[in-house]
Design a protein around this motif. Structure first.
Motif, mmCIF file in Angstrom:
data_model
loop_
_atom_site.group_PDB
_atom_site.id
_atom_site.type_symbol
_atom_site.label_atom_id
_atom_site.label_comp_id
_atom_site.label_asym_id
_atom_site.label_seq_id
_atom_site.Cartn_x
_atom_site.Cartn_y
_atom_site.Cartn_z
ATOM 1 N N LEU A 203 0.497 -1.157 -0.133
ATOM 2 C CA LEU A 203 -0.178 0.044 -0.197
ATOM 3 C C LEU A 203 1.119 1.610 -0.197
ATOM 4 O O LEU A 203 0.470 2.174 -0.613
ATOM 5 C CB LEU A 203 -1.078 -0.240 1.340
ATOM 6 C CG LEU A 203 -1.957 0.869 1.212
ATOM 7 C CD1 LEU A 203 -2.913 1.144 -0.071
ATOM 8 C CD2 LEU A 203 -2.928 0.768 2.203
ATOM 9 N N THR A 207 1.082 4.208 -3.082
ATOM 10 C CA THR A 207 0.373 5.615 -2.679
ATOM 11 C C THR A 207 1.344 6.997 -2.348
ATOM 12 O O THR A 207 0.897 7.595 -3.119
ATOM 13 C CB THR A 207 -0.688 5.778 -1.257
ATOM 14 O OG1 THR A 207 0.544 5.216 -0.201
ATOM 15 C CG2 THR A 207 -1.652 4.711 -1.351
ATOM 16 N N GLY A 307 -7.746 -0.902 1.538
ATOM 17 C CA GLY A 307 -6.460 -0.232 1.186
ATOM 18 C C GLY A 307 -6.873 -0.400 -0.569
ATOM 19 O O GLY A 307 -6.627 0.225 -1.608
ATOM 20 N N TRP A 308 -5.570 -1.296 -0.031
ATOM 21 C CA TRP A 308 -5.315 -1.701 -2.008
ATOM 22 C C TRP A 308 -6.222 -1.818 -3.068
ATOM 23 O O TRP A 308 -5.792 -1.846 -3.844
ATOM 24 C CB TRP A 308 -4.508 -2.848 -1.830
ATOM 25 C CG TRP A 308 -3.619 -3.580 -3.501
ATOM 26 C CD1 TRP A 308 -4.527 -5.050 -3.406
ATOM 27 C CD2 TRP A 308 -3.083 -3.400 -3.935
ATOM 28 N NE1 TRP A 308 -3.796 -5.189 -4.918
ATOM 29 C CE2 TRP A 308 -2.836 -4.254 -5.031
ATOM 30 C CE3 TRP A 308 -1.555 -2.715 -3.573
ATOM 31 C CZ2 TRP A 308 -1.717 -4.247 -5.571
ATOM 32 C CZ3 TRP A 308 -1.083 -2.542 -4.562
ATOM 33 C CH2 TRP A 308 -0.747 -3.243 -5.752
ATOM 34 N N ARG A 310 -9.409 -1.027 -2.613
ATOM 35 C CA ARG A 310 -9.983 0.182 -3.249
ATOM 36 C C ARG A 310 -9.130 0.914 -4.162
ATOM 37 O O ARG A 310 -8.758 1.636 -5.397
ATOM 38 C CB ARG A 310 -10.002 1.440 -2.529
ATOM 39 C CG ARG A 310 -11.056 0.748 -1.421
ATOM 40 C CD ARG A 310 -11.935 2.498 -1.019
ATOM 41 N NE ARG A 310 -11.582 3.310 -1.231
ATOM 42 C CZ ARG A 310 -12.893 3.939 -1.722
ATOM 43 N NH1 ARG A 310 -14.096 3.752 -1.392
ATOM 44 N NH2 ARG A 310 -12.397 5.562 -1.673
ATOM 45 N N ARG A 311 -8.035 1.435 -4.084
ATOM 46 C CA ARG A 311 -6.232 2.566 -5.019
ATOM 47 C C ARG A 311 -5.908 1.281 -5.959
ATOM 48 O O ARG A 311 -5.947 2.216 -6.633
ATOM 49 C CB ARG A 311 -4.970 2.639 -4.095
ATOM 50 C CG ARG A 311 -4.093 3.812 -3.829
ATOM 51 C CD ARG A 311 -5.379 4.868 -4.317
ATOM 52 N NE ARG A 311 -4.223 6.479 -4.949
ATOM 53 C CZ ARG A 311 -4.016 6.822 -3.958
ATOM 54 N NH1 ARG A 311 -4.258 7.015 -2.912
ATOM 55 N NH2 ARG A 311 -3.154 8.091 -4.516
ATOM 56 N N THR A 318 -9.658 8.055 -3.054
ATOM 57 C CA THR A 318 -8.552 7.794 -1.733
ATOM 58 C C THR A 318 -8.203 6.258 -1.374
ATOM 59 O O THR A 318 -9.671 5.169 -1.734
ATOM 60 C CB THR A 318 -9.501 7.947 -0.449
ATOM 61 O OG1 THR A 318 -11.298 7.912 -0.870
ATOM 62 C CG2 THR A 318 -10.016 9.647 -1.253
ATOM 63 N N VAL A 319 -7.513 6.343 0.054
ATOM 64 C CA VAL A 319 -7.478 5.009 0.405
ATOM 65 C C VAL A 319 -8.084 3.749 1.135
ATOM 66 O O VAL A 319 -8.986 2.771 0.796
ATOM 67 C CB VAL A 319 -5.775 4.913 1.414
ATOM 68 C CG1 VAL A 319 -5.523 3.399 1.463
ATOM 69 C CG2 VAL A 319 -4.497 5.755 0.060
ATOM 70 N N ALA A 368 -5.084 9.285 3.874
ATOM 71 C CA ALA A 368 -6.185 8.079 3.571
ATOM 72 C C ALA A 368 -8.084 9.394 3.294
ATOM 73 O O ALA A 368 -7.839 7.832 1.941
ATOM 74 C CB ALA A 368 -6.282 6.988 4.673
#
Length: 557
Positions: A203, A207, A307-308, A310-311, A318-319, A368
């Protein structure tokens, strides 16, 4: 057979097949195996050279002391060597194997966590610079498949080198009279910790592409610092949470029953029997320690994975969503509070550790949740079109849209997380001996978090290049510069309690601020609220300007 296995891997996870095909070559495997075996051989030879040699007859005139000798006096560090029936020194072999086991465990953990983090972040950086990461995004593979393929495939040579250490490590542990089930608990903790740090590395690499080649060094250096902190003696405060991020915590449990015999290992088990979580003892049973380690690592891994997912498909997203952030903060605060509630915890040190952990958590949360300029611009301009009238009524209210919408400013969501943190931490603050300073300390620290969130959002919405660098630099300066300037100006916490209370690290000097009156605390918090209101008014005016149509702006001009 090998080809059939590779075909099965390719069908199950094409990304893993790609990583294995590129890395598992004869030369690379030979180098990794040679480094692992040579390292084990050097460690074994070093400790073999430490074994005391029996002098020849006639030369044994003075007593010889050595830590590996069998001894009768348990109170001395250097043990007097005694001869057995054959005239040789009686060696304490369990202790000798214990030292090999301990250092092999520590070195293997450092290699897995630090080197593995470096490899993963460096791989993502190379993929980003070559443009192949966007090609992977266009493939039909899911984010979950790519995530697993990277974690299992990129450090595969490191896995090979570590697996080769297992026979010696396992034999050393059994020879040191450590039960097999406890050694297996340590291996489980190593796997859980690797999952946490590798997920965080993936992550982080995804980012922070704006950091360039500095990414892998920063990530691996941070992991090394965390591992070093986890090896220091337990403090009985909220800081003990950091111990359970690495397998060193289970290594303490594993060696606790053995180190009582050996004085030179006392630091590993120091205060372990006093460790508590929500006032419940967890330092007497390795099963309790393993459960707590899996809870901490599992919670962190789960949110990194979210988070991964989504991103990765959408680099501009956003994360975390705002809905996810509310649950994340509750989970983290409960875990942190559990370590803060210990019977022997020192009030001030516990307060400082808890506030620092909250500062780190909220800074990560700001990163995030904060949207970039284009997302904010789209939300301000097309919010009413994004939320059609056919949807639920509450979605058309601006405040509720600020609470739930993914492209809206993050300040309101940070404020809600702030309130939930206050609700969770207030009972703890009231239980502290100096509950007034504890309560105001929580309020002051979380106020500063909201100010940093507003500053970061303003800079990410600005029409400048490298907004991320400006946001990180400004927030970092707001955290570090005030205490530095006050120290250089010789304004001690006793002389200027108001200024120190208004800075992030002012509560590090809480013992010196006990003379500060309640009015000083109240005035400090009111000044923070004033700054927060001004920053949000500035952000609101910019959003209102961005929400105006182009024709309206031309007519005004």
């Amino acid at each position: 057979m090998t080809l059939n296995l590779l075909d099965k891997i390719g069908n199950w996870n094409p990304q893993l097949f790609r990583e294995i095909k590129g890395r598992l070559k004869i030369g690379n495997m030979a180098i990794a195996s040679a480094l692992s075996l040579c390292g084990q051989l050097l460690l074994f030879m070093y400790y073999s050279a430490q074994i005391p040699v029996t002098p020849a007859k006639g030369e044994y005139t003075y007593p010889i002391y050595h830590r590996f000798c069998t001894f009768n006096n348990a109170n001395s560090y250097e043990k007097q060597c005694v001869r057995d029936a054959l005239g040789n020194f009686a060696i304490n072999w369990p202790k000798w194997w214990l030292e090999i086991f301990m250092w092999l465990s520590i070195l293997s953990v450092l290699a897995l966590l630090v080197a593995g983090t470096y490899l993963l972040v460096s791989d993502l950086d190379k993929e980003e610079r070559r443009g192949t990461l966007n090609f992977i995004r266009l493939s039909p593979q899911s984010a979950k498949t790519i995530f697993l393929g990277k974690i299992l495939g990129v450090p595969i040579l490191l896995y090979l080198a570590t697996i080769l250490t297992v026979p010696l490590h396992l034999y050393a542990g059994l020879a040191a009279q450590i039960p097999l089930n406890e050694i297996l608990c340590f291996y489980t903790a190593v796997a859980a910790s690797c999952a946490l740090f590798y997920s965080a590395a993936m992550l982080f690499g995804l980012t922070t592409s704006w950091l360039g080649g500095f990414q892998p060094w920063l990530a691996s250096g941070t992991v090394f610092v965390v591992c070093w902190i986890s090896a220091i003696p337990l403090t009985g405060t909220a800081a003990d949470l950091l111990t359970f991020l690495s397998p060193i915590a289970i290594l303490r449990y594993l060696l606790f029953g053995v180190i009582k015999k050996y004085d030179n290992f006392h630091w590993l088990g120091e205060n372990l029997d006093k460790l508590q979580w929500f006032y419940s003892p967890v330092g007497t049973n390795i099963a309790s320690g393993l459960a707590l380690s899996l809870l901490v690592c599992g919670t962190g891994t789960y949110w990194m994975w979210q988070g991964w997912q989504r991103r990765f498909p959408n680099p501009t997203a956003t994360v975390l969503s705002k809905r996810q952030s509310y649950l994340l903060v509750i989970c983290c605060q409960v875990i942190i509070l559990g370590f803060a509630l210990q019977s022997d915890a020192l009030a001030y040190i516990n307060l400082i550790c808890l506030l620092i952990l909250n500062l780190v958590m909220f800074l990560a949360l700001i990163a995030a949740l904060t949207s970039d300029r284009q997302s904010l611009y789209d939300w301000a301009r097309y919010r009413k079109q994004i939320v059609p009238s056919s949807q639920k009524l509450w979605r058309r209210y601006p405040l509720l849209d600020l609470i739930w919408s993914e492209k809206s400013p993050a300040v309101v969501a940070i404020a809600i997380n702030f309130l939930s943190s206050v609700i969770i931490l207030t009972p703890w603050a009231l239980l502290e001996k100096n509950h007034i300073n504890g309560f105001w300390g929580v309020i002051s620290c979380l106020n500063l978090i909201l100010i940093y969130a507003a500053i970061a959002q303003l800079f990410l919405f600005a029409k400048t290049r490298n907004q991320e660098i400006w946001a990180v630099g400004t927030v970092g300066s707001a955290i570090l510069l005030p205490p530095v300037i006050l120290s250089m100006s010789l304004l001690t916490p006793e002389k200027a309690p108001f200024l120190w209370l208004s800075s992030t690290f002012g509560l590090l000097f809480a013992p010196y601020l006990t003379a500060a009156s309640g009015n000083t605390f109240l005035l400090s918090i009111l000044s923070q609220w004033t700054v927060l209101v001004l920053l949000n008014l500035k952000l609101r005016s910019q959003l209102r300007l961005a929400g105006e149509s182009a024709s309206k702006a031309l007519l005004k001009a």
